[in-house]
Design an enzyme around this catalytic site. Structure first.
Site, mmCIF file in Angstrom:
data_model
loop_
_atom_site.group_PDB
_atom_site.id
_atom_site.type_symbol
_atom_site.label_atom_id
_atom_site.label_comp_id
_atom_site.label_asym_id
_atom_site.label_seq_id
_atom_site.Cartn_x
_atom_site.Cartn_y
_atom_site.Cartn_z
ATOM 1 N N LYS A 194 36.797 -9.381 2.427
ATOM 2 C CA LYS A 194 37.913 -10.016 3.137
ATOM 3 C C LYS A 194 37.910 -11.509 2.822
ATOM 4 O O LYS A 194 36.991 -12.223 3.208
ATOM 5 C CB LYS A 194 37.770 -9.834 4.654
ATOM 6 N N GLU A 269 25.609 -17.795 4.252
ATOM 7 C CA GLU A 269 25.706 -19.180 3.757
ATOM 8 C C GLU A 269 26.558 -19.925 4.767
ATOM 9 O O GLU A 269 27.773 -19.776 4.787
ATOM 10 C CB GLU A 269 26.378 -19.226 2.383
ATOM 11 N N CYS A 303 30.328 -27.107 1.645
ATOM 12 C CA CYS A 303 29.211 -27.108 2.609
ATOM 13 C C CYS A 303 28.039 -27.924 2.099
ATOM 14 O O CYS A 303 27.146 -28.258 2.872
ATOM 15 C CB CYS A 303 28.808 -25.687 2.957
ATOM 16 N N GLU A 399 29.177 -31.488 11.170
ATOM 17 C CA GLU A 399 29.674 -31.479 9.796
ATOM 18 C C GLU A 399 31.152 -31.897 9.813
ATOM 19 O O GLU A 399 31.973 -31.224 10.437
ATOM 20 C CB GLU A 399 29.520 -30.054 9.252
HETATM 21 P P1 ADP Z 1 36.090 -22.111 8.733
HETATM 22 O O1 ADP Z 1 35.902 -22.678 10.102
HETATM 23 O O2 ADP Z 1 35.562 -22.951 7.656
HETATM 24 O O3 ADP Z 1 37.460 -21.594 8.451
HETATM 25 P P2 ADP Z 1 35.178 -19.484 9.389
HETATM 26 O O4 ADP Z 1 33.751 -19.128 9.614
HETATM 27 O O5 ADP Z 1 36.085 -19.454 10.554
HETATM 28 O O6 ADP Z 1 35.116 -20.890 8.675
HETATM 29 O O7 ADP Z 1 35.800 -18.576 8.254
HETATM 30 C C1 ADP Z 1 35.090 -18.073 7.167
HETATM 31 C C2 ADP Z 1 35.488 -16.632 6.952
HETATM 32 O O8 ADP Z 1 35.126 -15.898 8.115
HETATM 33 C C3 ADP Z 1 36.980 -16.406 6.770
HETATM 34 O O9 ADP Z 1 37.173 -15.344 5.859
HETATM 35 C C4 ADP Z 1 37.434 -15.996 8.156
HETATM 36 O O10 ADP Z 1 38.594 -15.200 8.155
HETATM 37 C C5 ADP Z 1 36.249 -15.177 8.600
HETATM 38 N N1 ADP Z 1 36.102 -15.021 10.050
HETATM 39 C C6 ADP Z 1 36.456 -15.880 11.022
HETATM 40 N N2 ADP Z 1 36.161 -15.366 12.229
HETATM 41 C C7 ADP Z 1 35.609 -14.143 12.020
HETATM 42 C C8 ADP Z 1 35.085 -13.093 12.860
HETATM 43 N N3 ADP Z 1 35.052 -13.212 14.185
HETATM 44 N N4 ADP Z 1 34.603 -11.993 12.266
HETATM 45 C C9 ADP Z 1 34.606 -11.861 10.921
HETATM 46 N N5 ADP Z 1 35.082 -12.802 10.087
HETATM 47 C C10 ADP Z 1 35.561 -13.930 10.613
#
Ligand code: ADP
Length: 497
Positions: A194, A269, A303, A399
């Protein structure tokens, strides 16, 4: 606010015809391009203009489940192919990425914003993981261990773990896909992936080229949509054996907690808070160039970007002055405009975080020495520098993930290390010195997974990328990266001899 003046086309008009052919508005499950079961979609924006550039399926739990089922069906067949066979497919995929580099880079810049030259470099970086892990596939060897009895021998196999679920971020929309999928597929795992909701078009285009390169149906499944719903299914599904995630520490912890219910193997990561230590004996010109690279590459949205500049007292003023001069030469603009060094931030929240950190620092007594300008509604922020920063400011504790450089001072090596390690993150660190002994001492003393000594650039497919402390688990890239997708199985052979 300064910005590059150019008449170059932007938005969809900036895409070459080849790039348009690679745009997908559906997802890949079991070798078929599909819409969401209920037909829902969501919009993808150009961060430079805010304009909608496409729509992709808003999938959820049902499609996440179908993707795992497809990957599960495909896995044994894929793992039983020879390593050479699997490698040949990955090599073809790498060649396809390189052949379509300009098209992919344009899609990447369009949905993500980074300057076209950086996008193009990312496509090569993405291809490099495919090439590297294609070569690694035939090197997945076992072990024979002397028996514990005269008639026994012990053999160790390294076998594909099963289905790998990969969740990727928006800051490297192509390279994070292959950094996970290449070792997984080389190992004989199949993949459900995804991409981030901000940047699905690049991931779908990369997947389309994988399919054309001969990945069998079900080996690589890519779905877009409701992240928490998809994440829950993949954490809970017993067939998913590896969960590989790159993103925020917050979401990483959620996935780790949920994945524990089915005892998933985790590769995480997560966020960093990199310190950049400049000692008095450093080559200051080189340190300034390294600082620009490690802070403003990709508008500070990686990052491993430096978050905290820590400079020895006696050179702090000079370093800061030279850094400010160099920052003033950076050109802010649309990623498609030639000469742009710093593109837009990914979304409004990212802008709010940078401006929030800036006003917090200045409010607590830091001096604004360059940039930090933005306009209402714009995602462009001019590269900023603040001096006189102290440990309590948000720029030091959180960050920033944006184009804001914060400089604090230190008096001794011990103080520098204590300041650098005063964080729960531990991804990357940098140090600048001409003293060989110090470079070893400080490198060994930094609580991080990666250290740049007299360099501001760390990311290469041949090196193990990853962090310690709350920055993550496991490593990506290098020969270590494939271990995340392999299980050891030991066979005890009796009756021999
Ligand atoms: P950022 O804050 O940098 O956008 P995220 O951790 O929110 O980082 O996003 C990184 C990835 O994790 C994206 O693909 C996002 O769609 C996904 N993501 C965000 N929330 C969830 C969740 N609760 N479960 C699974 N994937 C998630």
């Amino acid at each position: 606010m300064s910005s590059v003046l150019s008449t170059a086309p932007t938005g969809l008009a900036a895409l070459p015809p080849g790039a348009r052919q690679l745009l997908r508005d559906s997802c890949l499950i079991d070798g078929r391009w599909q819409a969401a079961l209920d037909g829902r979609t969501f919009a993808v924006d150009d961060p430079a203009t805010g304009a909608t550039i496409g729509r992709v399926p808003l999938m959820g739990a049902a499609e996440a489940d179908a993707a795992v089922a497809a990957a599960g069906r495909a896995q044994q067949l894929w793992a039983r192919r020879t390593a050479k066979d699997r490698a040949a497919v990955l090599d073809r995929w790498a060649a396809a990425l390189r052949e379509r580099r300009a098209d992919l880079a344009a899609i990447l810049t369009l949905e993500q914003g980074k300057p076209l030259a950086e996008a193009s470099a990312e496509i090569e970086y993405a291809a490099s993981f495919l090439t590297f892990f294609a070569a690694e596939a035939p090197r997945i060897t076992g072990e024979i261990i002397p028996g514990h009895r005269p008639d026994a021998r012990i053999m160790v196999l390294r076998q594909a773990a099963g289905v790998a679920a990969c969740i990727t971020p928006w800051n490297f929309p192509a390279a994070m896909v292959t950094r996970k999928a290449a070792p997984a597929l080389a190992a004989g795992c199949t993949v459900v992936l995804k991409p981030a909701e901000q940047t699905p078009l690049t991931a779908l285009a990369v997947a389309a080229l994988g399919e054309l390169s001969g990945l069998p149906a079900g080996t690589l499944n890519v779905i877009t949509g409701d992240a928490p719903a998809i994440g829950r299914v993949w954490c809970d599904h017993p067939a998913v054996r590896v969960l590989s995630f790159t993103g925020s520490t917050e979401v990483g912890k959620l996935l780790a907690e949920r994945g524990a219910r089915t005892v998933k193997r985790l590769s995480l990561e997560l966020g960093g808070n990199a310190a950049f230590l400049v000692f008095a004996d450093a080559d200051l010109d080189a340190a300034v160039e390294g600082a620009v690279l490690s802070k403003f590459r990709h508008s500070g949205q990686t990052c491993v970007c430096t978050n905290r500049f820590l400079v020895e007292d006696s050179v702090a003023e000079e370093f800061t002055a030279r850094f400010a001069e160099r920052i003033a030469t950076l050109r802010v603009g649309n990623g498609f405009h030639e000469g742009t060094d710093v593109g837009p931030l990914i979304d409004d929240d990212a802008v709010a975080k940078v401006t929030g950190h800036l006003s917090d620092a200045v409010g607590r007594g830091a001096a604004l020495l360059a940039g930090g300008e933005t306009e209402p509604g714009s995602r462009f922020v001019t590269p900023a520098l603040v001096g006189g920063v102290t440990a309590d400011m948000r720029v030091m504790t959180e960050e920033t993930f944006g184009p804001l450089a914060a400089v604090a001072r230190f008096g001794s090596e011990q103080e520098a290390l204590a300041l650098a390690n005063n964080t729960r993150s531990g991804l990357a660190g940098y140090l600048w010195t001409r003293d060989l002994a110090r470079s070893w001492r400080v490198s060994e003393g930094l609580e991080v997974g990666m250290v740049g000594v007299n360099t501001g650039f760390l990311s290469v497919e041949t090196a193990p990328f990853g962090g310690v402390k709350e920055s993550g688990l496991g490593r990506e890239g290098s020969r270590h990266g494939i271990e995340e997708f392999l299980d050891l199985k030991y066979l005890c052979l009796g009756g021999i001899g």
